[in-house]
Design a protein around this motif. Structure first.
Motif, PDB file in Angstrom:
ATOM      1  N   THR A 121      37.344  41.360  38.669  1.00 26.22           N
ATOM      2  CA  THR A 121      36.076  41.682  39.321  1.00 26.22           C
ATOM      3  C   THR A 121      35.487  40.416  39.928  1.00 26.22           C
ATOM      4  N   GLN A 122      34.291  40.572  40.542  1.00 26.68           N
ATOM      5  CA  GLN A 122      33.572  39.449  41.140  1.00 26.68           C
ATOM      6  C   GLN A 122      32.177  39.469  40.539  1.00 26.68           C
ATOM      7  N   PRO A 123      31.607  38.313  40.177  1.00 20.35           N
ATOM      8  CA  PRO A 123      30.331  38.336  39.460  1.00 20.35           C
ATOM      9  C   PRO A 123      29.142  38.811  40.277  1.00 20.35           C
ATOM     10  N   VAL A 157      49.556  39.897  43.250  1.00 16.25           N
ATOM     11  CA  VAL A 157      48.488  40.908  43.261  1.00 16.25           C
ATOM     12  C   VAL A 157      47.689  40.731  44.537  1.00 16.25           C
ATOM     13  N   ALA A 158      47.445  41.834  45.239  1.00 15.44           N
ATOM     14  CA  ALA A 158      46.580  41.815  46.418  1.00 15.44           C
ATOM     15  C   ALA A 158      45.164  42.165  45.977  1.00 15.44           C
ATOM     16  N   VAL A 159      44.238  41.262  46.233  1.00 11.38           N
ATOM     17  CA  VAL A 159      42.831  41.464  45.852  1.00 11.38           C
ATOM     18  C   VAL A 159      42.022  41.660  47.127  1.00 11.38           C
ATOM     19  N   THR A 160      41.226  42.725  47.169  1.00 11.07           N
ATOM     20  CA  THR A 160      40.376  43.014  48.320  1.00 11.07           C
ATOM     21  C   THR A 160      38.921  42.925  47.895  1.00 11.07           C
ATOM     22  N   VAL A 161      38.152  42.128  48.636  1.00  9.60           N
ATOM     23  CA  VAL A 161      36.725  41.965  48.375  1.00  9.60           C
ATOM     24  C   VAL A 161      35.964  42.685  49.483  1.00  9.60           C
ATOM     25  N   TYR A 162      34.978  43.515  49.093  1.00  8.10           N
ATOM     26  CA  TYR A 162      34.156  44.278  50.033  1.00  8.10           C
ATOM     27  C   TYR A 162      32.734  43.726  49.993  1.00  8.10           C
ATOM     28  N   PHE A 187      34.625  32.096  42.114  1.00  7.69           N
ATOM     29  CA  PHE A 187      34.922  32.697  40.821  1.00  7.69           C
ATOM     30  C   PHE A 187      35.419  34.130  40.937  1.00  7.69           C
ATOM     31  N   LEU A 188      36.434  34.433  40.159  1.00 10.12           N
ATOM     32  CA  LEU A 188      36.847  35.808  39.885  1.00 10.12           C
ATOM     33  C   LEU A 188      36.721  36.016  38.385  1.00 10.12           C
ATOM     34  N   GLU A 189      36.224  37.141  37.982  1.00  7.59           N
ATOM     35  CA  GLU A 189      36.157  37.447  36.554  1.00  7.59           C
ATOM     36  C   GLU A 189      37.367  38.308  36.196  1.00  7.59           C
ATOM     37  N   VAL A 190      38.126  37.861  35.209  1.00  9.32           N
ATOM     38  CA  VAL A 190      39.331  38.579  34.807  1.00  9.32           C
ATOM     39  C   VAL A 190      39.229  38.924  33.320  1.00  9.32           C
ATOM     40  N   THR A 191      39.721  40.095  32.985  1.00  6.74           N
ATOM     41  CA  THR A 191      39.802  40.511  31.584  1.00  6.74           C
ATOM     42  C   THR A 191      41.274  40.560  31.214  1.00  6.74           C
ATOM     43  N   LEU A 192      41.644  39.755  30.219  1.00  4.53           N
ATOM     44  CA  LEU A 192      43.042  39.586  29.808  1.00  4.53           C
ATOM     45  C   LEU A 192      43.220  40.107  28.393  1.00  4.53           C
ATOM     46  N   ARG A 193      44.432  40.614  28.135  1.00  2.53           N
ATOM     47  CA  ARG A 193      44.705  41.157  26.804  1.00  2.53           C
ATOM     48  C   ARG A 193      46.134  40.816  26.402  1.00  2.53           C
ATOM     49  N   ASN A 194      46.309  40.414  25.138  1.00  2.34           N
ATOM     50  CA  ASN A 194      47.642  40.291  24.547  1.00  2.34           C
ATOM     51  C   ASN A 194      47.565  40.742  23.094  1.00  2.34           C
TER      52      ASN A 194
END
Length: 198
Positions: free
Chosen positions: A113-115, A139-144, A159-166
């Motif tokens: 996401t974007q903040p 990954v193709a990221v599109t910002v509107y 900044f891009l906000e990313v949610t990561l999981r392992n």
């Protein structure tokens, strides 16, 4: 017997009939132990050995626990791959991001996401997606641009906000993309908002 001299041994002085003849091996003595006693002794030895093994297994020190796996943010990288020349829509900016992981550590990207509330973000592939261990994924990221009056035009752009999981945790954090990303996004916003609506 006359004269002076040493006394000589008589006949059969050194003969010992109980001693075995020279070179002969003495007979081995075998104890006569009944078979049932031999079985009991063997069973007792086996039981003692098994008891010792069990006591050792119960009292043996436990190996130290394995260290926990690293946090997902520690094993994943994001690299700006440039703007996409294909998207010429007004208020839309598409760019590439290469997501890579360390060997032996796969990571799932739950969201990008974007903040700013004035910007919306979509991705292809859409989240969530998994990056295999030791691999990379484009990954193709599109910002509107949703609101030119509120869109950031400062250092918040990179900044891009990313949610990561392992297997250890889920983390949300801000990622800074270099490689021309701030300039490209800023130029796209300037084009979209050159004549903002009142």
């Amino acid at each position: 017997m006359s004269g002076i001299g040493p006394v000589e041994p008589g006949q059969d002085t050194y003969h010992h009939p109980a001693a075995p003849p020279t070179g002969a091996t003495p007979a081995r003595v075998r104890l006569a132990v009944p078979a049932r006693h031999r079985r009991k002794a063997a069973l007792a030895a086996v039981a003692t050995l098994a008891t010792g093994v069990c006591v050792y297994a119960v009292n043996a020190p436990e190996p130290p626990p394995a260290p926990p796996p690293p946090w997902p943010s520690q094993v994943v990288g994001f690299a700006y791959a440039g703007a996409s020349p294909e998207d010429e829509r007004a208020g839309v900016f598409t760019f590439g991001v290469r997501v890579s992981t360390e060997p032996g550590r796969r990571v799932t990207v739950d969201a990008i996401t974007q903040p700013s509330a004035a910007l919306a973000v979509s991705t292809e592939p859409s989240a969530p997606f998994t990056v295999p261990a030791g691999k990379s994924r484009d990954v193709a990221v599109t910002v509107y641009v949703l609101d030119c009056g509120e869109v950031p035009r400062n250092s918040g752009l990179p900044f891009l906000e990313v949610t990561l999981r392992n297997e250890r945790a889920v983390q949300t954090q801000s990622r800074i993309l270099g490689g021309g990303y701030p300039e490209d996004l800023g130029a796209a916003i300037d084009r979209a908002c050159a004549d903002p609506a009142p």
